[in-house]
Design a protein around this motif. Structure first.
Motif, short mmCIF file in Angstrom:
data_model
loop_
_atom_site.label_atom_id
_atom_site.label_comp_id
_atom_site.label_asym_id
_atom_site.label_seq_id
_atom_site.Cartn_x
_atom_site.Cartn_y
_atom_site.Cartn_z
N GLU A 22 0.82 -1.21 0.00
CA GLU A 22 0.00 0.00 0.00
C GLU A 22 0.86 1.27 0.00
OE1 GLU A 22 -3.24 0.12 -0.31
OE2 GLU A 22 -3.51 -2.04 -0.26
N GLY A 23 1.94 1.22 0.76
CA GLY A 23 2.75 2.41 0.94
C GLY A 23 3.37 2.93 -0.34
N LYS A 24 3.63 2.04 -1.29
CA LYS A 24 4.28 2.50 -2.52
C LYS A 24 3.38 3.44 -3.33
CE LYS A 24 3.01 -1.62 -5.18
NZ LYS A 24 3.53 -2.82 -5.86
N PHE A 25 2.07 3.37 -3.08
CA PHE A 25 1.15 4.25 -3.79
C PHE A 25 1.10 5.65 -3.19
CE2 PHE A 25 -0.52 -0.03 -4.69
CZ PHE A 25 -0.41 -0.02 -6.07
N VAL A 26 1.63 5.79 -1.99
CA VAL A 26 1.63 7.09 -1.33
C VAL A 26 3.03 7.52 -0.90
CG1 VAL A 26 -0.77 7.06 -0.55
CG2 VAL A 26 0.96 5.92 0.83
N GLY A 27 4.04 6.98 -1.56
CA GLY A 27 5.40 7.41 -1.31
C GLY A 27 6.01 6.91 -0.02
N LEU A 28 5.54 5.77 0.50
CA LEU A 28 6.05 5.27 1.77
C LEU A 28 6.61 3.86 1.65
CD1 LEU A 28 3.36 6.66 4.19
CD2 LEU A 28 5.76 7.29 4.10
N ASP A 29 7.23 3.56 0.54
CA ASP A 29 7.86 2.26 0.39
C ASP A 29 9.26 2.33 1.00
OD1 ASP A 29 8.39 4.10 -1.58
OD2 ASP A 29 8.81 2.61 -3.13
N ARG A 30 9.31 2.14 2.32
CA ARG A 30 10.56 2.29 3.06
C ARG A 30 11.24 0.93 3.27
NH1 ARG A 30 10.75 7.34 5.55
NH2 ARG A 30 9.31 8.68 4.41
N HIS A 31 12.55 0.99 3.42
CA HIS A 31 13.33 -0.22 3.68
C HIS A 31 13.04 -0.72 5.09
CE1 HIS A 31 16.88 -2.80 4.23
NE2 HIS A 31 16.87 -2.90 2.91
N ALA A 32 13.11 -2.04 5.25
CA ALA A 32 12.81 -2.65 6.55
C ALA A 32 13.67 -2.06 7.66
CB ALA A 32 12.99 -4.17 6.47
N SER A 33 14.95 -1.80 7.38
CA SER A 33 15.83 -1.27 8.43
C SER A 33 15.35 0.09 8.92
CB SER A 33 17.28 -1.15 7.90
OG SER A 33 17.34 -0.25 6.82
#
Length: 201
Positions: A28-39
């Motif tokens: 979901e986050g990739k659609f709102v600019g929040l595709d963050r790395h697990a670390s």
């Protein structure tokens, strides 16, 4: 937008493991600019736990490592509410993730002022259109640049600009519909004289 706010927003809705949060950011986050790395996610969760905004408990897993299930604390909710109520400055780029998350969290928590937030975003985008819609194109090239196709440059620059205009017009139309719906919902939820909310038929 600081990562703590979407994380607190997710955990305010439901308790989640770090893995669940990471998966949400990937899907979901990739659609709102929040595709963050697990670390980044785990580092932020640890910091928020130290600050007292989240807490965790162990969830034993058969045949797998135990999971930490994170829950937002009352202090975390207060931090989230403070952010939602803080001043919003519309960024230069429309469809910025902060607007969507602020609205999402504010609606979820029943915060007043969400229609004002939408009005502020709407006014900013209308002003952008007013200032930029009729500005002249600048696709001039140097006469001695034989390798440059000036006609092709002019064509693609206009296509890109028209697409951007269609996108911001669509954003404005959505904001207008959203504002009307939020105002209708607010009017339907106004309390009756006995203090209970009106029930819309």
């Amino acid at each position: 937008m600081k990562l703590e706010f979407p994380l607190l927003g997710l955990l305010a809705a439901r308790s989640m493991s770090g893995y669940d949060i990471k998966r949400w950011c990937e899907v979901e986050g990739k659609f709102v600019g929040l595709d963050r790395h697990a670390s980044q996610i785990y580092r932020e969760l640890n910091r928020m736990q130290v600050d007292g905004w989240v807490q965790w408990q162990t969830d034993p897993r058969d045949g797998a490592p135990d999971a930490k299930i994170y829950t937002v604390t009352e202090a975390g909710l207060q931090r989230l509410r403070h952010w939602v109520r803080s001043s919003y400055v519309p960024p230069r780029r429309f469809q910025d993730p902060e607007f969507a998350f602020r609205l999402r969290v504010g609606m979820m928590l029943g915060e007043p002022g969400m229609s004002d937030l939408v009005r502020q975003e709407l006014a900013a985008r209308r002003e952008q259109v007013r200032l930029n819609r009729d500005r002249p194109y600048d696709t001039e090239t140097d006469d001695d640049r034989a390798e440059i196709d000036a006609e092709a440059l002019d064509f693609i620059a206009r296509e890109i600009r028209h697409q951007g205009e269609r996108q911001i017009d669509g954003w404005i139309a959505w904001l207008e519909r959203l504002l009307a719906t939020i105002d209708t919902r607010a009017a339907a939820a106004k309390p009756k004289p006995d203090g209970r909310p009106e029930v819309s038929s």
